[in-house]
Design a protein around this motif. Sequence first.
Motif, PDB file in Angstrom:
ATOM      1  N   LEU A 134       0.912  -1.271  -0.004  1.00 40.88           N
ATOM      2  CA  LEU A 134       0.010  -0.057  -0.060  1.00 40.88           C
ATOM      3  C   LEU A 134       0.872   1.383   0.213  1.00 40.88           C
ATOM      4  N   LEU A 135       1.792   1.277   0.818  1.00 39.80           N
ATOM      5  CA  LEU A 135       2.765   2.495   0.920  1.00 39.80           C
ATOM      6  C   LEU A 135       3.609   2.527  -0.582  1.00 39.80           C
ATOM      7  N   GLU A 136       4.013   1.511  -0.998  1.00 41.80           N
ATOM      8  CA  GLU A 136       4.655   1.425  -2.394  1.00 41.80           C
ATOM      9  C   GLU A 136       3.680   1.950  -3.500  1.00 41.80           C
ATOM     10  N   GLY A 137       2.530   1.634  -3.567  1.00 43.61           N
ATOM     11  CA  GLY A 137       1.496   2.201  -4.235  1.00 43.61           C
ATOM     12  C   GLY A 137       1.024   3.524  -4.126  1.00 43.61           C
ATOM     13  N   GLY A 138       1.069   4.237  -2.875  1.00 45.88           N
ATOM     14  CA  GLY A 138       0.804   5.669  -2.630  1.00 45.88           C
ATOM     15  C   GLY A 138       1.964   6.211  -3.256  1.00 45.88           C
ATOM     16  N   SER A 139       3.163   5.866  -2.851  1.00 49.17           N
ATOM     17  CA  SER A 139       4.432   6.681  -3.426  1.00 49.17           C
ATOM     18  C   SER A 139       4.325   6.684  -4.880  1.00 49.17           C
ATOM     19  N   ARG A 140       4.099   5.452  -5.511  1.00 50.11           N
ATOM     20  CA  ARG A 140       3.866   5.774  -6.854  1.00 50.11           C
ATOM     21  C   ARG A 140       2.971   6.615  -7.483  1.00 50.11           C
ATOM     22  N   ARG A 141       1.951   6.788  -6.811  1.00 49.36           N
ATOM     23  CA  ARG A 141       0.806   7.498  -7.105  1.00 49.36           C
ATOM     24  C   ARG A 141       1.463   8.985  -6.918  1.00 49.36           C
ATOM     25  N   LEU A 142       2.075   9.414  -6.017  1.00 52.84           N
ATOM     26  CA  LEU A 142       2.405  10.465  -5.655  1.00 52.84           C
ATOM     27  C   LEU A 142       3.514  10.887  -6.691  1.00 52.84           C
ATOM     28  N   GLN A 143       4.418  10.006  -6.978  1.00 50.64           N
ATOM     29  CA  GLN A 143       5.497  10.081  -8.291  1.00 50.64           C
ATOM     30  C   GLN A 143       4.648  10.511  -9.579  1.00 50.64           C
ATOM     31  N   ASP A 144       3.625   9.769 -10.033  1.00 50.85           N
ATOM     32  CA  ASP A 144       2.746   9.870 -11.050  1.00 50.85           C
ATOM     33  C   ASP A 144       2.166  11.268 -11.088  1.00 50.85           C
ATOM     34  N   ALA A 145       1.741  11.771  -9.680  1.00 44.06           N
ATOM     35  CA  ALA A 145       1.136  13.152  -9.636  1.00 44.06           C
ATOM     36  C   ALA A 145       2.079  14.185  -9.896  1.00 44.06           C
ATOM     37  N   GLN A 146       3.215  14.061  -9.289  1.00 48.56           N
ATOM     38  CA  GLN A 146       4.497  15.147  -9.651  1.00 48.56           C
ATOM     39  C   GLN A 146       4.796  14.930 -10.856  1.00 48.56           C
ATOM     40  N   ARG A 147       4.802  14.008 -11.519  1.00 49.46           N
ATOM     41  CA  ARG A 147       5.207  13.987 -13.131  1.00 49.46           C
ATOM     42  C   ARG A 147       4.156  14.543 -13.855  1.00 49.46           C
ATOM     43  N   VAL A 148       2.911  14.511 -13.723  1.00 47.65           N
ATOM     44  CA  VAL A 148       1.909  15.053 -14.413  1.00 47.65           C
ATOM     45  C   VAL A 148       1.984  16.706 -14.027  1.00 47.65           C
ATOM     46  N   ALA A 149       2.169  16.848 -12.850  1.00 43.42           N
ATOM     47  CA  ALA A 149       2.465  18.294 -12.413  1.00 43.42           C
ATOM     48  C   ALA A 149       3.439  19.169 -13.291  1.00 43.42           C
ATOM     49  N   LEU A 150       4.558  18.343 -13.286  1.00 46.30           N
ATOM     50  CA  LEU A 150       5.605  19.003 -13.883  1.00 46.30           C
ATOM     51  C   LEU A 150       5.278  18.761 -15.493  1.00 46.30           C
ATOM     52  N   GLU A 151       4.671  17.938 -16.263  1.00 39.51           N
ATOM     53  CA  GLU A 151       4.511  18.242 -17.478  1.00 39.51           C
ATOM     54  C   GLU A 151       3.351  19.177 -17.618  1.00 39.51           C
ATOM     55  N   THR A 152       2.417  19.302 -16.946  1.00 37.15           N
ATOM     56  CA  THR A 152       1.367  20.321 -17.098  1.00 37.15           C
ATOM     57  C   THR A 152       1.967  21.602 -17.012  1.00 37.15           C
ATOM     58  N   GLU A 153       3.230  22.015 -16.015  1.00 36.71           N
ATOM     59  CA  GLU A 153       3.854  23.016 -15.770  1.00 36.71           C
ATOM     60  C   GLU A 153       4.482  23.361 -17.246  1.00 36.71           C
ATOM     61  N   SER A 154       5.270  22.498 -17.637  1.00 37.86           N
ATOM     62  CA  SER A 154       5.961  22.510 -18.881  1.00 37.86           C
ATOM     63  C   SER A 154       4.944  22.982 -19.995  1.00 37.86           C
ATOM     64  N   GLN A 155       3.907  22.349 -20.194  1.00 35.97           N
ATOM     65  CA  GLN A 155       2.998  22.690 -21.322  1.00 35.97           C
ATOM     66  C   GLN A 155       2.482  24.330 -20.962  1.00 35.97           C
ATOM     67  N   GLY A 156       2.105  24.527 -19.774  1.00 35.75           N
ATOM     68  CA  GLY A 156       2.056  25.927 -19.496  1.00 35.75           C
ATOM     69  C   GLY A 156       2.800  27.023 -19.876  1.00 35.75           C
ATOM     70  N   ALA A 157       3.963  26.823 -19.658  1.00 38.23           N
ATOM     71  CA  ALA A 157       5.204  27.536 -19.997  1.00 38.23           C
ATOM     72  C   ALA A 157       5.135  27.390 -21.439  1.00 38.23           C
ATOM     73  N   ASP A 158       4.977  26.264 -22.309  1.00 37.20           N
ATOM     74  CA  ASP A 158       5.081  26.451 -23.805  1.00 37.20           C
ATOM     75  C   ASP A 158       3.799  27.215 -24.271  1.00 37.20           C
ATOM     76  N   ILE A 159       2.659  27.281 -23.610  1.00 37.55           N
ATOM     77  CA  ILE A 159       1.571  27.909 -24.016  1.00 37.55           C
ATOM     78  C   ILE A 159       1.774  29.454 -23.829  1.00 37.55           C
ATOM     79  N   LEU A 160       2.454  29.854 -22.625  1.00 39.55           N
ATOM     80  CA  LEU A 160       2.702  31.201 -22.299  1.00 39.55           C
ATOM     81  C   LEU A 160       3.735  31.846 -23.355  1.00 39.55           C
TER      82      LEU A 160
END
Length: 225
Positions: A134-160
Motif C-alpha cells: 500500500l505504501l509503495e502504491g501510494g508512493s508511485r501515485r505521488l510520483q505520477d502526480a508529480q510527473r503530471v504536475a511537471l508536464e502540465t507546468e511545462s505545457q503551461g510555459a510553452d503556451i505562455l
Amino acid sequence: MDNSPTVLFDSYEQDFQQIIASIRTKLDGDGAKQRKATLRRVEMELDEADEMVSQMEIELQGMPQSIKAPYGVRAKGAKSTLAALKKRAREAHAQSARSELLSDVGGSPFRNVHSSGEEGSAGDRSRLLAGTELLEGGSRRLQDAQRVALETESQGADILRDLRRQREQIENARDTLQTADSSINRASGTLKKMIKRMYQQRVITAAIIVVLLLLIAIILYEKFS
C-alpha cells in the motif's frame, strides 16, 4: 488606480507568501488526530500557491525588459520554495501512512501472536506485506502526480511562450498597418496636390488657347478688312 506593470505581480507574490507561511505552520505542527485533515488542507493550499506562481509568471511575461530581470529571480525563488514544500508534503503523507500502518499492526494482531502461534505470525506478515504494498502504491501515485504536475507546468510555459509570440506578431502587424496607413495618407495628399495642379494647368492652357484664338481672329479680321 495604480497602473504599474508590476502591481499585480507584487499582489500575487504577497498572496503566495501568506499561503506559504500557512503551509509551513501546518507541516511543522504535530497534531496527530488532525494529521489527515491537515495534510488535505496542505494539498489545497499547495494548489493555491501553484496558481499564484502561474499568475506571477504570466505577469512577468508582460513586463518591460528593463525591469523584468529582478522579478524573474523572485518568480524562480517562489517556484523553488513551492517545490521544496511539495517535497515536504509528500514526505509527510508517507510518514502519516507509515504511522497509521504501524499503529494498525501494533494492535490486536501482535496480541494474537502469543495466543495463535505461527498462524497469527503468518497473518501479521501478510498484513505487513499488504501495508508495504500500500505504501509503495501510494508512493508511485505521488510520483505520477508529480510527473503530471511537471508536464502540465511545462505545457503551461510553452503556451505562455506561444501566446507571447502571437502577441508580438499582432503588435508587429499593428505597427505595419499603422505605417501603411500613414503612407496611404501621404500618398493621398500627394495625389490631391497633383490633381489640383493638373486642373490649374488645364485652366492656364485653356486661357492660352483662348488668347491665341482671339489673336488669330484679330489678325484675320485686320487682314481681310
